[in-house]
Design a protein around this motif. Structure first.
Motif, PDB file in Angstrom:
ATOM      1  N   UNK A   1       0.818  -1.210   0.000  1.00 57.52           N
ATOM      2  CA  UNK A   1       0.000   0.000   0.000  1.00 57.52           C
ATOM      3  C   UNK A   1       0.850   1.256   0.000  1.00 57.52           C
TER       4      UNK A   1
ATOM      5  N   UNK B   1       4.042   1.538  -0.877  1.00 48.17           N
ATOM      6  CA  UNK B   1       4.868   1.635  -2.088  1.00 48.17           C
ATOM      7  C   UNK B   1       4.066   2.175  -3.260  1.00 48.17           C
ATOM      8  N   UNK B   2       2.752   1.936  -3.256  1.00 48.14           N
ATOM      9  CA  UNK B   2       1.932   2.431  -4.361  1.00 48.14           C
ATOM     10  C   UNK B   2       1.136   3.676  -3.974  1.00 48.14           C
ATOM     11  N   UNK B   3       1.517   4.280  -2.856  1.00 47.76           N
ATOM     12  CA  UNK B   3       0.951   5.572  -2.490  1.00 47.76           C
ATOM     13  C   UNK B   3      -0.508   5.530  -2.068  1.00 47.76           C
TER      14      UNK B   3
END
Ligand SMILES: Nc1ncnc2c1ncn2[C@@H]1O[C@H](COP(=O)(O)OP(=O)(O)OP(=O)(O)O)[C@@H](O)[C@H]1O
Ligand SMILES: [Mg+2]
Lengths: 262, 269
Positions: free
Chosen positions: A166, A168-170
């Motif tokens: 979550x 890492x993908x903002x």
């Protein structure tokens, strides 16, 4: 259903055999009981007998007092379940997400968890009187405590690696909550809801059995005091059947909702 | 301008506690657009730390990471997208939802995420598996989904932390040749950590060798053979020479680490 599922769960034939064994046992107990009552080893006055209990069940099914009491218990249970479970889920989620609030208040819930909750009954009666409210309050208390503990455990089980994805993908907090935390904690939340059903019911019935003057619990107490054992047992039987039915319906719904698991 | 620059980077864990640990020490590294860089080094030398810092998951203690010249302060998956070692697919989401989840997290609409997910799943050869749940997929297939999830953002850089670490040799090799085609077509730059010498050489335009902790860059080796490469590349003299060289280097660094650990524990005693 996939073949791996079949391999992991018990074969159908075993499940069926277990069911037969169980039914045979229950039947044997009933027959023994009936025979012992017949020959007088068991005093019918105090222990009734199966045939009488089933007869009583037939009468009570059309008895307006019994039906009214069942309605009262049902209404009290639904109220207690809704409030206790709702509050428990919200509290559990807050504890699961906020370290400070958890450290501050979760110990209180744990204390409530370990003390025998019946010690609160007299207090609740002082507060709410002998009516339906005390029973509801007791059901709420029981449901709340068990639901909270289970939901917190559920949130603890969400693996760190999912939070990492979550981040890492903002992912924003709401997305993370809806797509990661809630479904990840679902096993715990569902366990919590089941505890809410069970404890909500137990709380309401215990309060009615021992203090309140309404509902099925009160009626059981009344019948027992008047030595109408067949009636008392018939009501107990009906309640047990209801709980078993609810439980199996719930576990079906639960396995449908978490079908990604197996 | 380089795509990504790591400038005099130092990363410490547990700063100002008794457990303070220097994971990366004064690292300089640049990644060019479209370049494939592999990182290899002894276990615990700070490879993951370096990669996570490059992607904004960890803040530098000292020095800086810049993407297109702009300092990286938090993850931006449209610039650099992660592929984790353990796949990290969400078991409660279908394969297609998983492939679209990166975009969803990054703020895309559901419709956009799903259509991209379909495209990328087809790209990695899983178009017939969109409705399944991850548990129904093999490890290699799950890693393809994780790669599709990253590619869906059309990032300029892919950061992969031992993406094939949990797979068996055969699967690794198949997935490897497949992916070198896929990534070649997609045109991303890639930074990939690996423990496999073969992988480190076979994939790379450039191999970065790290020394034992605290991680520094010991050596950078350019592999000139154009990509995508055929498996026969592994039988060439150039490949074998590189392999021997890397093997020796890692031995040296590993021995350094072992000696240092031995002397520091002796000091404690
Ligand atoms: N969150 C953390 N807190 C404290 N120390 C950490 C943390 N993460 C890693 N470390 C330590 O930092 C050092 C470098 O770790 P890192 O994970 O970057 O190594 P690595 O090269 O990726 O190792 P491996 O090859 O085993 O994956 C190790 O000594 C590790 O124990
Ligand atoms: Mg690592």
């Amino acid at each position: 259903m996939s073949s791996t599922t079949a391999a992991r769960t018990e074969p159908r034939s075993v499940a069926r055999a277990a069911l037969w064994l169980r039914a045979a046992f229950v039947l044997a107990v009933l027959v023994l009981w009936e025979v012992l009552a017949e020959v007088g080893v068991v005093d019918e006055e105090f222990a009734s007998r199966p045939s009488a209990v089933f007869q009583a069940l037939g009468h009570l099914a059309v008895d307006s007092q019994a039906l009214g009491a069942a309605g009262e218990t049902m209404a009290a249970f639904l109220t207690a379940f809704a409030i206790g479970t709702g509050a428990g889920i919200v509290t559990g989620v807050v504890f699961g997400l906020n370290r400070l609030l958890r450290d501050a208040y979760f110990p209180i819930v744990m204390v409530l968890m370990v003390v025998p909750k019946s010690v609160f009954l007299p207090l609740l009666v002082l507060f709410f009187g002998l009516g339906a409210t005390a029973g509801i309050a007791f059901g709420v208390l029981l449901a709340f405590v068990h639901v909270t503990v289970n939901v917190v455990a559920g949130l603890d089980l969400v693996e760190q690696k999912f939070y990492d994805v979550g981040r890492a993908y903002g992912a924003r907090p709401t997305r993370l909550f809806l797509d990661v935390i809630l479904p990840g904690a679902a096993p715990g939340i569902f366990a919590g809801i089941w505890h809410g059903i069970r404890n909500g019911f137990v709380g309401v019935v215990i309060a009615q059995l021992f203090v309140s003057t309404n509902g099925i619990g009160y009626l059981v107490r009344l019948y027992s005091n008047n030595f109408q054992i067949d009636n008392a047992m018939a009501l107990t039987l009906a309640m047990a059947a209801l709980v078993i039915l609810t439980g199996s319906l719930w576990s079906r719904l639960e396995s449908h909702l978490t079908r990604w698991r197996d | 301008m380089s795509l990504l620059t790591v400038d005099n980077l130092t990363v410490k864990y547990g700063v100002d506690t008794k457990d303070e640990l220097l994971a990366c020490h004064e690292i300089d590294l640049t990644i060019e657009g479209g370049e494939f860089v592999t990182i290899i080094g002894p276990s615990g030398c700070g490879k993951s730390t370096l990669l996570h810092t490059m992607g904004g998951l960890i803040s530098p203690t000292d020095g800086a990471v810049r993407f297109d010249g702009v300092p990286v302060t938090k993850p931006n998956p449209r610039n650099a997208a992660f592929v984790f070692q353990d796949y990290s697919l969400f078991p409660w989401k279908s394969v297609e939802e998983n492939a679209g989840m990166g975009l969803r997290f990054a703020g895309a609409s559901k419709a956009e995420a799903m259509s991209q997910a379909k495209t990328q799943l087809e790209f990695v050869g899983l178009k017939d598996f969109g409705e399944r749940y991850p548990r129904a997929l093999s490890g290699g297939m799950q890693q393809r989904v994780a790669i599709a999830r990253a590619l869906a953002l059309e990032p300029k850089l892919l950061l992969m932390d031992e993406p094939f670490g949990a797979l068996d040799e055969q699967t690794r090799r198949n997935l490897g040749t497949d992916l070198s085609r896929i990534l070649g077509e997609a045109g991303q730059a890639v930074v990939m950590i690996t423990h496999s010498l073969d992988e480190a050489i076979f994939w790379a335009d450039r191999i970065v060798v790290m020394s034992a902790r605290p991680g520094r860059i010991a050596e950078e080796i350019t592999v000139e053979t154009p990509r995508p490469r055929q498996l026969e590349f592994m039988t060439t003299k150039r490949f074998q020479d590189l392999r021997v060289h890397l093997f020796e280097q890692l031995e040296v660094h590993q021995r350094d680490a072992a000696e240092r650990d031995a002397s520091s524990s002796a000091a404690v005693v």
